[in-house]
Design a protein around this motif. Structure first.
Motif, PDB file in Angstrom:
ATOM      1  N   SER A  43       0.838  -1.198   0.000  1.00  0.00           N
ATOM      2  CA  SER A  43       0.000   0.000   0.000  1.00  0.00           C
ATOM      3  C   SER A  43       0.871   1.246   0.000  1.00  0.00           C
ATOM      4  N   ALA A  44       0.182   2.407  -0.161  1.00  0.00           N
ATOM      5  CA  ALA A  44       0.911   3.677  -0.192  1.00  0.00           C
ATOM      6  C   ALA A  44       1.637   3.928   1.121  1.00  0.00           C
ATOM      7  N   GLU A  45       1.123   3.393   2.226  1.00  0.00           N
ATOM      8  CA  GLU A  45       1.744   3.619   3.529  1.00  0.00           C
ATOM      9  C   GLU A  45       2.897   2.657   3.800  1.00  0.00           C
ATOM     10  N   GLY A  46       3.042   1.621   2.992  1.00  0.00           N
ATOM     11  CA  GLY A  46       4.181   0.735   3.161  1.00  0.00           C
ATOM     12  C   GLY A  46       3.892  -0.709   3.457  1.00  0.00           C
ATOM     13  N   PRO A 119       7.360   3.629  -6.645  1.00  0.00           N
ATOM     14  CA  PRO A 119       5.952   3.920  -6.353  1.00  0.00           C
ATOM     15  C   PRO A 119       5.120   4.041  -7.639  1.00  0.00           C
ATOM     16  N   LEU A 120       3.841   3.710  -7.538  1.00  0.00           N
ATOM     17  CA  LEU A 120       2.859   4.027  -8.575  1.00  0.00           C
ATOM     18  C   LEU A 120       2.128   5.283  -8.109  1.00  0.00           C
ATOM     19  N   VAL A 121       2.167   6.332  -8.911  1.00  0.00           N
ATOM     20  CA  VAL A 121       1.581   7.615  -8.505  1.00  0.00           C
ATOM     21  C   VAL A 121       0.466   8.006  -9.465  1.00  0.00           C
ATOM     22  N   ALA A 124      -1.870  13.517  -9.768  1.00  0.00           N
ATOM     23  CA  ALA A 124      -1.537  14.566  -8.800  1.00  0.00           C
ATOM     24  C   ALA A 124      -0.232  14.286  -8.073  1.00  0.00           C
ATOM     25  N   GLY A 125       0.404  13.159  -8.374  1.00  0.00           N
ATOM     26  CA  GLY A 125       1.670  12.839  -7.733  1.00  0.00           C
ATOM     27  C   GLY A 125       1.532  12.079  -6.437  1.00  0.00           C
ATOM     28  N   ARG A 126       0.314  11.645  -6.095  1.00  0.00           N
ATOM     29  CA  ARG A 126       0.118  10.897  -4.862  1.00  0.00           C
ATOM     30  C   ARG A 126       0.485   9.428  -5.076  1.00  0.00           C
ATOM     31  N   VAL A 127       1.148   8.855  -4.088  1.00  0.00           N
ATOM     32  CA  VAL A 127       1.533   7.454  -4.166  1.00  0.00           C
ATOM     33  C   VAL A 127       0.304   6.581  -3.944  1.00  0.00           C
TER      34      VAL A 127
END
Length: 541
Positions: A43-46, A119-121, A124-127
């Protein structure tokens, strides 16, 4: 009615989209499972959300156990703090990266892996997700460790040789030379002390000659040896028979756990645990051994044993000098000292210069990820080190270089140039002109050593890319020439080493002449002329 139909259509569309996403995710998981490597995403948090079958099969950890942060249980405890810090830094920056750590295999063995992740972003550049794979780099790590060990040993050998040469040049007392080499030997290996054992002249006994403790030589007449039987029959004393039978170094890893042997009671109170036994050879006969003593249990790599053998050969040389001095043979000592100084310089010092060149090339190749090329350079360095060690042993016996014995003069030179320049940025063109003459053995050896010295100086100092080496035979004699395109030097400048001085001494002994043409930035040319009449004069003596 129309609204109801519209709602049904919308609901059907959402269900279809959800089904498509689920189908895509299932296909993606199958694809990752098929990848021939350890792959995962999180996930984006790791926290990890999926690891492929290869990861689970390799580690022996189920997918359920590994999800989230469960996978960290497979990381070597010593590597986990750095891994965690780097991974959290990447999460904070949202940037791709890589790190190295050891991963536990299903059988409990830890192997080095390279973790690569990105990362996949969104727009808007959010992971959104993290994707990564782990690559086994155990072979590379082993090569790096071997390269580092070889380089450290080679530099240690050169340092020890330089120290020995300096002492040989200024120390008038041969007994002090023995102490100096033993000091170098114990310091190089971090040993507590060393003992020197000599074989009996007329019977198969071995006796302690002296020890090196507390930074000084202690003779066997010292009171601390009172009451001890220092003459031991080889066939009855363990572990000496193996050393003297095979002529090969051996290790007593822990003297506390082996069968008792004489003098062990003296070592135990000193805290000695491990003893490395290195034989001393002279003229093909096993003359004795040196026992390196350590206060902690030690194991030794092959290169370390070879270094110990090389330094032990130096100890034996110095012992022989001391014996000559005791016999009052001053003239013989001077000649033998000069021969030893030249031979050490011309064999080990030159050979290990080639070793360092190869190791530096291997280090550069390793940094650039050229594993095969790095391995080839390490192999070349190992071969050069072994050849130098062999030549050192032959120096003790005052024999000709082995390549001259086996291949002849011109072929030996060709082999020398090829082995010392393998894989480095110096191209040597070797040419033989005329019909080769039968040269005196002393000439062949001197010309071989001179060629070795010139090539070493070119590699170390000239910064040349090309050298032309020529041996020209004629009825009048033989000419040896070297020309390079390096930075040159001033021939009139004072030389600080055995280089040109040693070359001139060899040429003078042969009744020849040498000319040196060089200037700063203009390369160098060395010409050596040996008239045939000088060879005839030498042969008539």
């Amino acid at each position: 009615m129309s609204e109801s139909i519209s709602e049904k259509e919308a609901g059907h569309g959402i269900a279809t989209l959800a089904g498509d996403i689920e189908s895509w995710e299932n296909s993606f998981r199958i694809a990752i499972d098929t990848i021939p490597g350890l792959a995962w995403f999180g996930s984006a948090e790791g926290p990890v959300e999926f690891l492929n079958r290869q990861w689970c099969d390799y580690t022996g950890v189920s997918l359920g156990q590994a999800l989230g942060w469960g996978w960290t249980a497979t990381i070597h405890p010593d590597d986990f703090p750095d891994l965690e810090a780097q991974w959290r830094e990447s999460l904070a920056r949202g940037a791709a990266g890589e790190l190295e750590a050891r991963v536990r295999r299903f059988d409990g063995e830890y192997r080095w892996f390279l973790f690569r992740y990105a990362p996949l972003v969104d727009e808007a550049g959010r992971v959104l997700k993290w994707y990564g794979c782990n690559i086994d780099i155990e072979s590379r790590k082993r090569a790096e460790r071997a390269l580092l060990a070889s380089e450290q040993l080679a530099r240690g050998q050169v340092s020890a040789l330089k120290s020995a040469l300096e002492a040989l040049a200024v120390e008038p007392d041969p007994n002090q030379l023995v102490a100096h080499i033993l000091r170098t030997l114990t310091e190089q290996f971090g040993a507590h002390s060393a003992s020197v054992w000599r074989r009996g002249l007329v019977d198969d006994t071995v006796s302690i000659d002296f020890v090196f403790e507390n930074n000084r030589v202690i003779p066997k007449s010292d009171p601390r040896f009172a009451g001890l039987d220092l003459n031991l029959p080889m066939e009855d004393i363990w572990p000496w028979p193996e050393v003297f039978r095979s002529g090969e170094p051996s290790v007593i890893e822990d003297i506390r756990t082996v069968p008792p042997f004489p003098l062990r009671d003296r070592l135990l109170p000193l805290g000695i645990v491990t003893v490395l036994l290195v034989p001393m050879m002279v003229a093909g006969r096993l003359e004795g051994a040196i026992g390196l003593r350590f206060k902690r249990q030690r194991a030794f790599e092959r290169e370390q044993v070879e270094l110990a053998q090389a330094l032990t050969n130096q100890v034996m040389l110095m012992i022989r000098l001391a014996e000559l001095s005791a016999q009052g043979r001053d003239a013989a000592i001077v000649g033998e000292r000069n021969r030893i100084a030249r031979d050490i310089h011309d064999t080990l010092a030159q050979g290990f210069t080639g070793v360092i060149v190869q190791l530096e090339a291997a280090e550069d190749a390793s940094r650039r990820g050229l594993g095969y090329e790095a391995e080839q350079h390490v192999i070349a360095a190992r071969n050069l080190a072994r050849e130098s060690l062999s030549e050192a042993r032959r120096s003790v016996q005052a024999l000709r270089p082995q390549s001259l014995e086996e291949k002849g003069f011109t072929h030996a030179l060709q082999t020398l140039f090829a082995s010392m320049t393998e894989g480095i940025d110096l191209d040597v063109a070797f040419t033989v002109r005329g019909q080769p003459l039968s040269l005196p053995p002393a000439w062949e050896e001197n010309l071989f050593r001179i060629s070795q010295e010139v090539l070493t100086n070119t590699i170390r100092h000239a910064r040349a890319s090309h050298m032309v080496a020529t041996v020209a035979f004629s009825d009048a004699g033989v000419r040896l020439e070297f020309a390079d395109d390096g930075q040159g030097f001033e021939p009139a400048a004072k030389s600080e080493g055995f280089g040109l001085l040693g070359i001139r001494e060899r040429i003078e002994v042969m009744g020849g002449e040498m000319t040196v043409e060089s200037s700063s930035g203009a390369g160098a040319k060395i010409s050596i002329w040996l008239p045939r009449s000088a060879a005839d004069t030498l042969g008539s003596r």
